[in-house]
Enzyme design. Structure first.
Site, PDB file in Angstrom:
ATOM      1  CB  SER A 119      -3.305  16.421 -12.127  1.00  0.00           C
ATOM      2  OG  SER A 119      -2.770  15.649 -11.256  1.00  0.00           O
TER       3      SER A 119
HETATM    4  N1  SAH Z   1      -4.223  12.335  -8.724  1.00  0.00           N
HETATM    5  C1  SAH Z   1      -4.132  13.506  -8.550  1.00  0.00           C
HETATM    6  C2  SAH Z   1      -2.939  13.614  -8.291  1.00  0.00           C
HETATM    7  C3  SAH Z   1      -2.387  13.933  -7.087  1.00  0.00           C
HETATM    8  S1  SAH Z   1      -0.701  14.540  -7.051  1.00  0.00           S
HETATM    9  C4  SAH Z   1      -5.602  14.386  -8.877  1.00  0.00           C
HETATM   10  O1  SAH Z   1      -6.530  14.503  -8.784  1.00  0.00           O
HETATM   11  O2  SAH Z   1      -4.873  15.562  -9.047  1.00  0.00           O
HETATM   12  C5  SAH Z   1       0.471  12.450  -6.916  1.00  0.00           C
HETATM   13  C6  SAH Z   1       0.170  11.587  -5.863  1.00  0.00           C
HETATM   14  O3  SAH Z   1       1.469  10.923  -5.634  1.00  0.00           O
HETATM   15  C7  SAH Z   1       0.086  12.791  -4.336  1.00  0.00           C
HETATM   16  O4  SAH Z   1      -0.316  12.391  -3.439  1.00  0.00           O
HETATM   17  C8  SAH Z   1       1.561  11.834  -3.748  1.00  0.00           C
HETATM   18  O5  SAH Z   1       1.136  11.636  -2.310  1.00  0.00           O
HETATM   19  C9  SAH Z   1       1.100  10.660  -3.804  1.00  0.00           C
HETATM   20  N2  SAH Z   1       2.198   9.567  -4.344  1.00  0.00           N
HETATM   21  C10 SAH Z   1       3.596   9.473  -4.832  1.00  0.00           C
HETATM   22  N3  SAH Z   1       4.241   8.178  -4.317  1.00  0.00           N
HETATM   23  C11 SAH Z   1       3.011   7.327  -3.852  1.00  0.00           C
HETATM   24  C12 SAH Z   1       3.201   5.907  -3.873  1.00  0.00           C
HETATM   25  N4  SAH Z   1       4.010   5.215  -3.891  1.00  0.00           N
HETATM   26  N5  SAH Z   1       1.638   5.297  -4.097  1.00  0.00           N
HETATM   27  C13 SAH Z   1       0.825   6.089  -3.903  1.00  0.00           C
HETATM   28  N6  SAH Z   1       0.621   7.363  -3.831  1.00  0.00           N
HETATM   29  C14 SAH Z   1       1.940   8.568  -3.949  1.00  0.00           C
END
Ligand code: SAH
Length: 212
Positions: free
Chosen positions: A51
């Site tokens: 993010s």
């Molecule tokens: N928190 C991260 C952002 C990662 S992007 C950061 O620090 O930048 C969002 C993440 O959500 C992705 O890795 C994706 O695989 C995950 N995601 C999507 N649907 C999900 C679900 N149902 N359960 C857990 N993770 C999920």
């Protein structure tokens, strides 16, 4: 990066300090490290992204403005990704649980956090749409992926005085808004919709896919 976030409107010194303590370049591929302190999302593999710093700041600022006050006990993060926001969250909460549905990213986050792995962070491999019932309720729930509605499990796992911050698709499904749900001390829920955001979709189930 922190100074830019402050100038950009982040007024929570606790959040800014925590962001200043976490080396974001350690959470992206070495080839992208030069861009790590720009206000941009970057690819982390398996079609997912880290993010934007301004979005992480905004989510955490909103979380700490919860009705129960800024001191966070248990916090649940949905969507660990590469573990960046989890690394910031552990500086702001007593205990953090972070759920990721893609095995490859769960493994990557574990590696990224290995050096500093704080004892009060638990990484969980699973479908975050179910929340994480074993340690509920949570003072804060923060989601980094957005679906058409808020999963009922998240609301059920929110403690009185707690706040949920998550992107939710608008009707039509094309755009998303940052949504805040408070569980008031009397147990009722209060919903606020904020600005438009762009997060990856909240998917169902888990995937054993490793990193390519
Ligand atoms: N928190 C991260 C952002 C990662 S992007 C950061 O620090 O930048 C969002 C993440 O959500 C992705 O890795 C994706 O695989 C995950 N995601 C999507 N649907 C999900 C679900 N149902 N359960 C857990 N993770 C999920």
């Amino acid at each position: 990066m922190v100074e830019r976030l402050r100038l950009g409107g982040c007024r929570d010194d606790g959040v800014l300090q925590a962001l200043g303590h976490v080396a974001r370049h350690r959470f992206v591929d070495p080839g992208l490290a030069a861009q790590a302190y720009e206000d941009t999302s970057l690819p982390i593999g398996l079609g997912q992204t880290i993010s934007k710093p301004s979005v992480v700041a905004r989510m955490l600022e909103l979380l700490r403005a919860r009705p129960g006050g800024p001191a966070l006990g248990r916090v649940l993060e949905i969507g660990t990704g590469c573990g960046y926001q989890a690394a910031v969250l552990v500086l702001l909460a007593r205990q953090v649980y972070s759920v990721e549905r893609l095995r490859g990213l769960y493994d990557r986050a574990r590696d990224n956090l290995a050096a500093t792995r704080p004892s009060h962070l638990r990484l969980v491999y699973g479908d975050g749409r179910l929340g994480h019932p074993p340690n509920a309720p949570y003072d804060g729930i923060v989601a980094a992926a957005g679906g058409p509605e808020l999963p009922a499990a998240w609301l059920a796992q929110l403690a009185p005085g707690g706040r949920l911050v998550a992107p939710v698709q608008d009707s039509g499904g094309v755009t998303q808004s940052l949504t805040v749900v408070d569980r008031l001390p009397d147990g009722s829920l209060q919903v606020q919709r904020h600005e438009a955001v762009r997060f990856v979709p909240l998917e169902s189930g888990t995937s054993e896919l490793g990193m390519l």
